[in-house]
Design a protein around this motif. Structure first.
Motif, PDB file in Angstrom:
ATOM      1  N   CYS A   1      63.321 102.501  56.275  1.00 43.54           N
ATOM      2  CA  CYS A   1      63.200 102.118  54.856  1.00 43.54           C
ATOM      3  C   CYS A   1      62.930 100.623  54.703  1.00 43.54           C
ATOM      4  O   CYS A   1      62.097 100.208  53.886  1.00 43.54           O
ATOM      5  CB  CYS A   1      64.476 102.493  54.109  1.00 43.54           C
ATOM      6  SG  CYS A   1      64.708 104.278  53.919  1.00 43.54           S
ATOM      7  N   ASN A   2      63.692  99.813  55.425  1.00 42.46           N
ATOM      8  CA  ASN A   2      63.462  98.366  55.456  1.00 42.46           C
ATOM      9  C   ASN A   2      63.416  97.707  54.082  1.00 42.46           C
ATOM     10  O   ASN A   2      62.629  96.808  53.841  1.00 42.46           O
ATOM     11  CB  ASN A   2      62.162  98.066  56.219  1.00 42.46           C
ATOM     12  CG  ASN A   2      62.081  96.602  56.619  1.00 42.46           C
ATOM     13  OD1 ASN A   2      63.067  96.039  57.075  1.00 42.46           O
ATOM     14  ND2 ASN A   2      60.933  95.998  56.433  1.00 42.46           N
ATOM     15  N   ASP A   3      64.246  98.181  53.153  1.00 41.39           N
ATOM     16  CA  ASP A   3      64.344  97.564  51.828  1.00 41.39           C
ATOM     17  C   ASP A   3      63.005  97.479  51.096  1.00 41.39           C
ATOM     18  O   ASP A   3      62.761  96.547  50.332  1.00 41.39           O
ATOM     19  CB  ASP A   3      64.948  96.150  51.931  1.00 41.39           C
ATOM     20  CG  ASP A   3      66.348  96.168  52.497  1.00 41.39           C
ATOM     21  OD1 ASP A   3      67.042  97.179  52.284  1.00 41.39           O
ATOM     22  OD2 ASP A   3      66.746  95.191  53.149  1.00 41.39           O
ATOM     23  N   ARG A   4      62.176  98.457  51.328  1.00 39.66           N
ATOM     24  CA  ARG A   4      60.842  98.405  50.686  1.00 39.66           C
ATOM     25  C   ARG A   4      60.814  99.079  49.321  1.00 39.66           C
ATOM     26  O   ARG A   4      59.786  99.010  48.631  1.00 39.66           O
ATOM     27  CB  ARG A   4      59.812  99.086  51.592  1.00 39.66           C
ATOM     28  CG  ARG A   4      59.543  98.354  52.889  1.00 39.66           C
ATOM     29  CD  ARG A   4      58.605  99.148  53.778  1.00 39.66           C
ATOM     30  NE  ARG A   4      59.188 100.406  54.215  1.00 39.66           N
ATOM     31  CZ  ARG A   4      58.486 101.464  54.614  1.00 39.66           C
ATOM     32  NH1 ARG A   4      57.170 101.430  54.589  1.00 39.66           N
ATOM     33  NH2 ARG A   4      59.097 102.557  55.021  1.00 39.66           N
ATOM     34  N   PHE A   5      61.901  99.715  48.941  1.00 44.25           N
ATOM     35  CA  PHE A   5      61.868 100.518  47.718  1.00 44.25           C
ATOM     36  C   PHE A   5      62.951 100.070  46.746  1.00 44.25           C
ATOM     37  O   PHE A   5      63.968  99.506  47.129  1.00 44.25           O
ATOM     38  CB  PHE A   5      62.045 102.006  48.062  1.00 44.25           C
ATOM     39  CG  PHE A   5      61.000 102.525  49.016  1.00 44.25           C
ATOM     40  CD1 PHE A   5      59.740 102.873  48.573  1.00 44.25           C
ATOM     41  CD2 PHE A   5      61.292 102.625  50.368  1.00 44.25           C
ATOM     42  CE1 PHE A   5      58.790 103.334  49.462  1.00 44.25           C
ATOM     43  CE2 PHE A   5      60.346 103.088  51.265  1.00 44.25           C
ATOM     44  CZ  PHE A   5      59.094 103.447  50.809  1.00 44.25           C
ATOM     45  N   ASN A   6      62.739 100.379  45.473  1.00 47.85           N
ATOM     46  CA  ASN A   6      63.675 100.052  44.400  1.00 47.85           C
ATOM     47  C   ASN A   6      64.208 101.354  43.809  1.00 47.85           C
ATOM     48  O   ASN A   6      63.438 102.232  43.435  1.00 47.85           O
ATOM     49  CB  ASN A   6      62.956  99.236  43.319  1.00 47.85           C
ATOM     50  CG  ASN A   6      63.932  98.669  42.301  1.00 47.85           C
ATOM     51  OD1 ASN A   6      64.914  99.322  41.964  1.00 47.85           O
ATOM     52  ND2 ASN A   6      63.658  97.478  41.815  1.00 47.85           N
ATOM     53  N   CYS A   7      65.544 101.454  43.760  1.00 47.31           N
ATOM     54  CA  CYS A   7      66.147 102.705  43.307  1.00 47.31           C
ATOM     55  C   CYS A   7      66.694 102.635  41.887  1.00 47.31           C
ATOM     56  O   CYS A   7      67.397 103.549  41.444  1.00 47.31           O
ATOM     57  CB  CYS A   7      67.292 103.100  44.264  1.00 47.31           C
ATOM     58  SG  CYS A   7      66.778 103.266  45.989  1.00 47.31           S
ATOM     59  N   THR A   8      66.408 101.573  41.171  1.00 51.33           N
ATOM     60  CA  THR A   8      67.020 101.389  39.848  1.00 51.33           C
ATOM     61  C   THR A   8      66.620 102.484  38.855  1.00 51.33           C
ATOM     62  O   THR A   8      67.357 102.736  37.897  1.00 51.33           O
ATOM     63  CB  THR A   8      66.629 100.017  39.274  1.00 51.33           C
ATOM     64  OG1 THR A   8      65.194  99.899  39.259  1.00 51.33           O
ATOM     65  CG2 THR A   8      67.217  98.911  40.143  1.00 51.33           C
ATOM     66  N   HIS A   9      65.496 103.129  39.082  1.00 49.53           N
ATOM     67  CA  HIS A   9      65.063 104.152  38.129  1.00 49.53           C
ATOM     68  C   HIS A   9      65.789 105.474  38.343  1.00 49.53           C
ATOM     69  O   HIS A   9      65.700 106.373  37.509  1.00 49.53           O
ATOM     70  CB  HIS A   9      63.553 104.378  38.266  1.00 49.53           C
ATOM     71  CG  HIS A   9      63.161 105.056  39.544  1.00 49.53           C
ATOM     72  ND1 HIS A   9      63.293 104.444  40.774  1.00 49.53           N
ATOM     73  CD2 HIS A   9      62.680 106.319  39.774  1.00 49.53           C
ATOM     74  CE1 HIS A   9      62.892 105.283  41.718  1.00 49.53           C
ATOM     75  NE2 HIS A   9      62.521 106.417  41.141  1.00 49.53           N
ATOM     76  N   LEU A  10      66.519 105.591  39.449  1.00 50.55           N
ATOM     77  CA  LEU A  10      67.257 106.817  39.735  1.00 50.55           C
ATOM     78  C   LEU A  10      68.733 106.595  39.422  1.00 50.55           C
ATOM     79  O   LEU A  10      69.390 105.772  40.060  1.00 50.55           O
ATOM     80  CB  LEU A  10      67.084 107.218  41.200  1.00 50.55           C
ATOM     81  CG  LEU A  10      65.670 107.611  41.629  1.00 50.55           C
ATOM     82  CD1 LEU A  10      65.616 107.815  43.135  1.00 50.55           C
ATOM     83  CD2 LEU A  10      65.225 108.886  40.910  1.00 50.55           C
ATOM     84  N   ALA A  11      69.249 107.320  38.449  1.00 50.74           N
ATOM     85  CA  ALA A  11      70.643 107.149  38.056  1.00 50.74           C
ATOM     86  C   ALA A  11      71.584 107.527  39.192  1.00 50.74           C
ATOM     87  O   ALA A  11      71.374 108.538  39.875  1.00 50.74           O
ATOM     88  CB  ALA A  11      70.943 108.010  36.822  1.00 50.74           C
TER      89      ALA A  11
END
Length: 486
Positions: free
Chosen positions: A129-139
Motif C-alpha cells: 500500500c505504501n500510504d498511496r491511498f486516502n481513506c477519508t471517504h470511507l466511514a
C-alpha cells in the motif's frame, strides 16, 4: 566413419591455448584444449544435439510442466536446461532467484507463489500500500500500514473494529481498546464475556450475574472477574487483623457471597485505642471497632477525688486498676508548708508532698544583698516573695525618708493645702514637704511619697504636687535632706 568438425579451425583463448572440436565414430563431439607450449591435452565431452518428447523430460526446480494434452510437444537441445526452456514454464521461484521483487517499486515476495507459473513482479510479487491511498471517504475505515499488501484503495483501506459485529458469535463483545484499530474478524476485534466462563465449583464460587456481559479478561483472572466467591474461599487470605467471621466451613456465613474486602471483617487488632487506653489481650479474635470492646482504660483516664491528685508517674498511669490508691498521689492540699513558706495557690490540686512543689518562699527567706535591706514591714516579710523588688528597699531609705515626720504631710492633707507667700522661705517650706500615699502593691499595703513643689499661677504662688514625680517606693535617688540643710 570419423567426422571432423571444423578440424582445421582453431580458436585462441585468453591464455593462448588452442581450442578445437572433434567428433568420434558415434557422432559425439568433444572439446580439445591444448595449452601453449604444453604437450598435454584435456578433453571435455559435449552432448549431441537431440530432440525428445516433452513428456519424457522432468522439469528442474523453478520450472513446471507445460500443458501437453496430446503429447505432441517436443524439445531440441543438448542439455536439460535446454529442454527446461522448451518443455517447461518458469515459476516464481525462478523469477525470485534470477530477478527478484523490486522493493523500490513497493513489491514484496510472497512465498505462497513459489510454484505459480510466472516470471514478472505482477505475477510473483505482492504490491504494498505504501500510504498511496486516502481513506477519508470511507466511514469508519483507516489506511493500512505502508507495508500492507494492496494495490487499490479498497485493499489498502481497512474497516475499524468498531463496525465489526461480534454478536455473530454468542458471548463475544467488542474489545474497547481496539475500536479504532483495523479488524475484520472475531479474533481481531472481539473478546469473550463472562457468559462463556464456567465458575469452578471447588473454589466456592458461582457466576456473578452482574458480570455476564462484561469481558472475562485474561484466563488467569477470569474466576475473580466473573464469579462471586463464597466467603469460605478466602479462609487464610485476609490481611493482618482481619478475619472471616465464621466458625467452620459448614457455617452459613461461609456461603455468603463477596470479595476479599467484604468477607474479611476487622478485629480489634485493627482498631487504634485512644490515649490512656490499652489494647485488650483478646483483641485479635474480637470483631469490633470501638474502645469499649477493644480497649481497657488505664489510670491515665482516671479522675482522682478528695485529697488525691492525678499522678505523673508512668508506672501509676499505666495501671489498669482504677482506684485512688493505684492511680493517684496525695495532693498539696494536705501538705503543711514549713516555717517561712506559704501555700502555693497554683499547686493545691497537684500531686505533691514537699515544700518545693506545694509551697512558696516568703520574703523572710530572701537575701537582699549589700545595697539593700529587708522592708521594715512584717506583712511583706511573711508574704510570698523571692526577688529584690518585692522583699527589699535601698539602705538609704533608713536615713532619708524615715524619722523626719515634720517634713511629711499627714492625714488627708495635700500639698495644695499649704497657702504660701511669695517669699523664699515659704517656697522652701513647700519644697521641703512630701505627701504620704498609701498604695496597694503586690498584695500588700505600702507607703509611697510624692514631692510637693511651688507652683506659679499668674501672680499667685501655691504649694502643689510635683507632676514629674510618681508614687513609688523609696530609692537611692529620693533622699530627703535633713532639716538643717533646708
Amino acid at each position: 566413419g570419423q567426422l571432423a568438425i571444423h578440424a582445421g579451425k582453431l580458436k585462441r583463448d585468453m591464455d593462448g591455448a588452442h581450442v578445437s572440436l572433434r567428433a568420434d565414430a558415434d557422432g559425439n563431439s568433444s572439446q580439445v584444449t591444448e595449452a601453449a607450449g604444453n604437450s598435454s591435452t584435456a578433453y571435455t565431452q559435449v552432448p549431441n544435439l537431440r530432440t525428445i518428447k516433452c513428456d519424457e523430460h522432468s522439469c528442474s526446480n523453478g520450472f513446471t510442466e507445460k500443458l501437453d494434452a496430446d503429447g505432441s510437444l517436443e524439445g531440441t537441445g543438448r542439455y536439460d536446461s535446454d529442454f527446461d526452456e522448451q518443455c517447461c514454464d518458469k515459476t516464481c521461484e525462478t523469477f525470485w532467484s534470477r530477478k527478484g521483487c523490486d522493493a523500490s517499486h513497493h513489491y514484496v515476495k510472497n512465498q505462497a507463489y513459489h510454484r505459480n507459473t510466472g516470471y514478472n513482479e505482477q505475477e510473483c510479487c505482492d504490491e504494498q500500500c505504501n500510504d498511496r491511498f486516502n481513506c477519508t471517504h470511507l466511514a469508519d475505515h483507516k489506511i493500512r500500514p505502508a507495508t500492507a499488501v494492496g494495490a487499490s484503495q479498497a485493499a489498502c483501506c481497512g474497516p475499524k473494529c468498531k463496525i465489526f459485529n461480534c454478536s455473530q458469535q454468542t458471548g463475544m463483545i467488542l474489545i474497547q481498546s481496539k475500536l479504532e484499530e483495523i479488524g475484520e474478524s472475531i479474533d481481531e476485534c472481539c473478546e469473550p464475556t463472562c457468559a462463556l466462563y464456567t465458575c469452578p465449583a471447588l473454589s466456592y464460587s458461582e457466576a456473578n450475574p452482574s458480570k455476564t456481559n462484561e469481558p472475562s479478561g485474561p484466563p488467569s483472572g477470569r474466576e475473580e472477574q466473573c464469579c462471586m466467591k463464597h466467603c469460605g474461599s478466602y479462609q487464610g487470605q485476609c490481611p493482618q487483623n482481619y478475619m472471616i467471621e465464621v466458625q467452620g466451613m459448614d457455617d452459613s456465613n461461609v456461603t455468603e457471597k463477596g470479595n476479599l474486602e467484604t468477607c474479611c471483617q476487622p478485629t480489634c487488632g485493627a482498631f487504634s485505642c485512644p490515649q490512656g487506653w490499652d489494647t485488650k489481650t483478646t483483641a485479635t479474635s474480637v470483631f469490633a471497632q470501638n474502645k469499649e470492646e477493644c480497649c481497657t482504660p488505664t489510670c491515665a483516664t482516671y479522675t482522682c477525688t478528695g485529697d488525691w491528685a492525678n499522678s505523673t508517674s508512668q508506672g501509676k498511669l499505666s495501671s489498669q486498676n482504677l482506684t485512688d490508691a493505684s492511680c493517684c498521689e496525695s495532693s498539696c492540699k494536705v501538705h503543711s508548708c514549713s516555717t517561712k513558706w506559704v501555700p502555693n495557690p497554683d499547686s493545691i490540686a497537684l500531686a505533691g508532698d514537699n515544700d518545693g512543689i506545694c509551697c512558696k518562699k516568703t520574703c523572710s527567706l530572701f537575701t537582699c544583698g549589700s545595697q539593700y535591706r529587708p522592708r521594715p514591714n512584717q506583712a511583706i516579710m511573711d508574704a510570698a516573695g523571692d526577688d529584690v523588688k518585692l522583699c527589699c528597699e535601698p539602705k538609704e531609705c533608713e536615713t532619708s525618708f524615715r524619722g523626719y515626720p515634720e517634713h511629711e504631710l499627714t492625714g488627708n492633707a495635700a500639698c495644695g493645702d499649704l497657702i504660701v507667700n511669695s517669699t523664699t522661705s515659704t517656697q522652701q517650706a513647700c519644697n521641703s514637704k512630701w505627701k504620704r500615699f498609701t498604695v496597694q502593691r503586690n498584695d500588700t499595703t505600702e507607703v509611697d511619697f510624692k514631692k510637693c513643689k511651688t507652683v506659679t499661677n499668674g501672680n499667685t504662688k501655691t504649694c502643689g504636687i510635683d507632676d514629674s514625680s510618681v508614687a513609688r517606693d523609696c530609692t537611692a535617688n529620693d533622699q530627703l535632706l535633713p532639716p538643717a540643710a533646708m
